[in-house]
Design a protein around this motif. Structure first.
Motif, mmCIF file in Angstrom:
data_model
loop_
_atom_site.group_PDB
_atom_site.id
_atom_site.type_symbol
_atom_site.label_atom_id
_atom_site.label_comp_id
_atom_site.label_asym_id
_atom_site.label_seq_id
_atom_site.Cartn_x
_atom_site.Cartn_y
_atom_site.Cartn_z
ATOM 1 N N THR A 49 0.851 -1.191 0.000
ATOM 2 C CA THR A 49 0.000 0.000 0.000
ATOM 3 C C THR A 49 0.889 1.245 0.000
ATOM 4 N N ALA A 50 0.272 2.386 -0.275
ATOM 5 C CA ALA A 50 1.017 3.646 -0.269
ATOM 6 C C ALA A 50 1.597 3.926 1.113
ATOM 7 N N ALA A 51 0.821 3.602 2.146
ATOM 8 C CA ALA A 51 1.301 3.846 3.509
ATOM 9 C C ALA A 51 2.521 2.976 3.815
ATOM 10 N N GLU A 52 2.536 1.734 3.323
ATOM 11 C CA GLU A 52 3.676 0.847 3.566
ATOM 12 C C GLU A 52 4.910 1.318 2.816
ATOM 13 N N ILE A 53 4.728 1.744 1.560
ATOM 14 C CA ILE A 53 5.868 2.205 0.763
ATOM 15 C C ILE A 53 6.489 3.448 1.388
ATOM 16 N N GLU A 54 5.660 4.272 1.960
ATOM 17 C CA GLU A 54 6.145 5.539 2.522
ATOM 18 C C GLU A 54 7.198 5.318 3.619
ATOM 19 N N ILE A 55 7.110 4.174 4.329
ATOM 20 C CA ILE A 55 8.071 3.925 5.422
ATOM 21 C C ILE A 55 9.096 2.859 5.043
ATOM 22 N N MET A 56 9.063 2.384 3.774
ATOM 23 C CA MET A 56 10.005 1.354 3.336
ATOM 24 C C MET A 56 11.304 1.961 2.829
ATOM 25 N N HIS A 57 12.367 1.132 2.812
ATOM 26 C CA HIS A 57 13.639 1.504 2.200
ATOM 27 C C HIS A 57 13.663 0.871 0.799
ATOM 28 N N PRO A 58 14.235 1.536 -0.202
ATOM 29 C CA PRO A 58 14.243 1.005 -1.571
ATOM 30 C C PRO A 58 14.800 -0.407 -1.687
ATOM 31 N N THR A 59 15.770 -0.767 -0.828
ATOM 32 C CA THR A 59 16.395 -2.086 -0.946
ATOM 33 C C THR A 59 15.425 -3.212 -0.588
ATOM 34 N N GLN A 60 14.296 -2.879 0.103
ATOM 35 C CA GLN A 60 13.340 -3.909 0.493
ATOM 36 C C GLN A 60 12.571 -4.464 -0.708
ATOM 37 N N PHE A 61 12.693 -3.816 -1.862
ATOM 38 C CA PHE A 61 12.017 -4.280 -3.067
ATOM 39 C C PHE A 61 12.836 -5.319 -3.840
ATOM 40 N N PHE A 62 14.056 -5.679 -3.340
ATOM 41 C CA PHE A 62 14.932 -6.559 -4.122
ATOM 42 C C PHE A 62 15.407 -7.743 -3.261
ATOM 43 N N PRO A 63 15.667 -8.875 -3.909
ATOM 44 C CA PRO A 63 16.179 -10.051 -3.185
ATOM 45 C C PRO A 63 17.535 -9.743 -2.537
ATOM 46 N N LYS A 64 17.840 -10.441 -1.445
ATOM 47 C CA LYS A 64 19.068 -10.162 -0.701
ATOM 48 C C LYS A 64 20.316 -10.445 -1.532
ATOM 49 N N ASP A 65 20.248 -11.477 -2.392
ATOM 50 C CA ASP A 65 21.443 -11.812 -3.168
ATOM 51 C C ASP A 65 21.756 -10.759 -4.241
ATOM 52 N N GLU A 66 20.833 -9.902 -4.558
ATOM 53 C CA GLU A 66 21.083 -8.864 -5.552
ATOM 54 C C GLU A 66 21.378 -7.502 -4.931
ATOM 55 N N LEU A 67 21.325 -7.448 -3.576
ATOM 56 C CA LEU A 67 21.499 -6.157 -2.901
ATOM 57 C C LEU A 67 22.879 -5.543 -3.107
ATOM 58 N N PRO A 68 23.994 -6.314 -3.052
ATOM 59 C CA PRO A 68 25.307 -5.662 -3.249
ATOM 60 C C PRO A 68 25.397 -4.898 -4.575
#
Length: 594
Positions: A49-68
């Motif tokens: 939801t918009a409320a959830e995205i507002e408090i999220m960090h961009p890296t939370q949209f990607f798998p952990k193995d692709e974060l570096p």
């Protein structure tokens, strides 16, 4: 600061509809990873939801193995200004969707931010996997792809291309194979592109915008995505973005037009809330014209600058000067320094920030109205002078007519009497002498008649002695005798007493009208009436002549008609001519008696 905020509000209103119509995802977040703006597609793809995205960090949209890799690309944006990456978007339910994401650094709300776009490349990834699995399927997909596809070696030499590349470049396949990429691709500045293959990591797609120089020399905008393949080969996908560039340029042009039409408009412009009529936005011209600051305007309503009836009266403005016709108004506005302006206001209903509003364009017509008032005063002065000169002329005519009638008439009468006396005293049988005396007496009689006629034409004594009705009846009879045109005059008033200036004006107009009938109409009859109706004196002169087209005399120097119009204006009346070819002419004079 307020101006910047308002600008951002206006830009947000425009851009929301644009970014929500994009086929991919759009996002804007700070260097610290706080989302500031995003489109609906990001919520749909991520499942948040918009409320959830507002408090999220961009890296939370990607798998952990692709974060570096992702973090390094984000850092690169804030170091070099832009970068791109191909990565999987991780939804709330754990679904992975491959996206090509590109980002650039911008200044937003006085802080460094990342503006990014993402395109779903699921189909392209699947196609690439199928290409690796099957050469035949690869060939089919490559040749039928809507995007151009190229294969190069590490030195940038073209090894293979599909049909779309041939269409985009205008070259044949034989001409392109073994050609260097630098001969085909250029930057939008016109400089040949450089390709750094060593920066391409396995599985990473690099997206960039280039310009292809076609065989004929024409340049087209393309988007090039490059990727490393096994065996030291590199794949490039070329997408024609001419239409997208056109849209982007159209948006820039639209913003430029907005600035030109509203912010930089030389005339005052503002937006009012409805129905409160509070100022929501004003341009620089409004600030300059009215003397208020932007902050002061935004605390005011339209009634704060519209003059009251008392203020208008104190400024010698007529209270009924404010009139409305559709969306146009003429209003009296008051500046901060208490200067009164006559403003023509043109308004249109609009929607501003999702609410009904009124967009008003204001044109200061104070100088124009002042010039019109001065011109009107000048016309009135000239008319007063013309009236004075006409009165002087009528006085001179009366004086000359009396002098001719009394002095010259008496002298001619005396001369006739003397010659008659001499004819009786002189006894002669000479027939020639008797004939000469008789002819002289006859000439004197004719001269007396001419003197009386001239005196009457200068100023008919009947007008002063018996009044307007008798004078017009006499003029009608005299006209009929002189022109052989039947003339009928009638009135519904047996006795009519009017002011001398009205009597003189109407009589002269009647004279001039009959003269025009005699000269131009080819009429056989003219019927004239002088009646009193609703406290107005109405003179109507109608002939059965050939008539004329009134439009044909608009630009002609018809001094007779002009003179009649001026005479009518001097006695505060109205003058109207009704005529058409073949139907005769009617002249109507209407003069108020009060």
């Amino acid at each position: 600061q307020i101006a910047l905020q308002q600008k951002l509000v206006l830009e947000k209103e425009l851009s929301d509809s644009v970014i929500n119509s994009l086929p991919g995802i759009f996002y804007l977040y700070t260097k610290e990873g706080k989302y500031l703006r995003w489109n609906k597609n990001l919520e749909i793809v991520g499942g948040y939801t918009a409320a959830e995205i507002e408090i999220m960090h961009p890296t939370q949209f990607f798998p952990k193995d692709e974060l570096p890799l992702l973090i390094s690309r984000i850092q690169n944006v804030f170091i070099n200004g832009s970068d791109s990456v191909e990565a999987n978007i991780l939804s709330k339910d754990g679904t992975k969707t491959p996206y090509y994401c590109t980002g650039m650094q911008i200044q937003y709300d006085n802080q460094d931010c990342l503006l990014g776009f993402g395109i779903d490349i699921s189909d392209r990834v699947a196609s690439q996997q199928e290409l690796v699995q099957s050469e035949e399927k690869y060939r089919t997909l490559v040749q039928q792809a809507s995007d151009g596809i190229i294969i190069t070696n590490e030195e940038g030499k073209l090894i293979d291309v599909n049909e779309r590349v041939l269409t985009l470049s205008g070259y044949s396949k034989e001409e392109l194979v073994d050609k260097q990429l630098t001969e085909l691709f250029f930057e939008d500045t016109g400089v040949q592109s450089t390709f750094k293959y060593h920066e391409l990591l396995p599985g990473v797609v690099v997206l960039s915008e280039k310009v292809i120089k076609r065989k004929g020399g024409r340049l087209i905008n393309v988007e090039l995505s490059a990727k490393q393949l096994p065996g030291g080969l590199y794949q490039g996908i070329i997408r024609d973005i001419t239409e997208r560039k056109f849209v982007e340029n159209a948006l820039k042009l639209s913003e430029k037009k907005y600035r030109l039409l509203f912010i930089e408009n030389p005339l005052p412009l503002w937006i009012l809330s409805q129905p409160e009529n509070k100022f929501l936005s004003v341009n620089a011209a409004a600030l300059h014209t009215y003397g208020y600051s932007e902050n002061e305007f935004l605390q005011m309503q339209i009634n704060d600058i519209v003059a009251t009836d008392i203020e208008i009266e104190n400024q010698n403005y007529l209270p009924n000067i404010v009139s409305e016709t559709g969306s146009d108004k003429l209003e009296i506005h008051v500046t901060k320094t208490k200067k009164y302006l006559k403003i023509n206001v043109v308004s249109h209903k609009i929607v501003y920030e999702g609410k009904p509003a009124l967009l008003s364009l204001c044109n200061d017509v104070t100088a124009r109205y002042k010039a019109e008032e001065e011109l009107q005063k000048s016309h009135e002065s000239l008319r007063e002078l013309a009236g004075h000169l006409e009165n002087v002329r009528e006085t001179e005519r009366t004086h000359i007519a009396r002098e001719i009638h009394d002095e010259l008439g008496q002298q001619l009468t005396g001369l006739k009497m003397d010659i008659s006396w001499l004819s009786k005293k002189v006894q002669t049988k000479d027939a020639a002498v008797k004939k000469k005396i008789t002819e002289t007496i006859s000439l004197i009689d004719e001269t007396v008649i001419s003197v009386r006629r001239i005196a009457t034409q200068l100023r008919p004594s009947i007008l002063d002695d018996l009044g307007l009705l008798a004078a017009m009846e006499w003029q009608s009879d005299d006209f009929e005798k002189r022109s052989s045109i039947e003339s009928i005059f009638s009135s519904n008033e047996p006795l009519l007493l009017v002011k001398p200036e009205i009597a003189t004006g109407l009589f002269r107009i009647y004279q001039e009208s009959l003269t025009n009938v005699s000269r131009h109409s080819k009429a056989t009859e003219v019927i004239s009436t002088l009646i009193v109706k609703d406290n107005n004196l109405v003179l109507t002169i109608k002939d059965d002549g050939i008539g004329f087209n009134p439009n044909d005399i608009v630009h002609k120097k018809t001094l007779g008609l002009l003179g009649m119009k001026e005479r009518v204006l001097l006695i505060h009346g109205t003058y109207n001519i009704i005529s058409s070819i073949g139907t005769g002419t009617t002249v109507i004079i209407n003069v108020p008696l009060k």
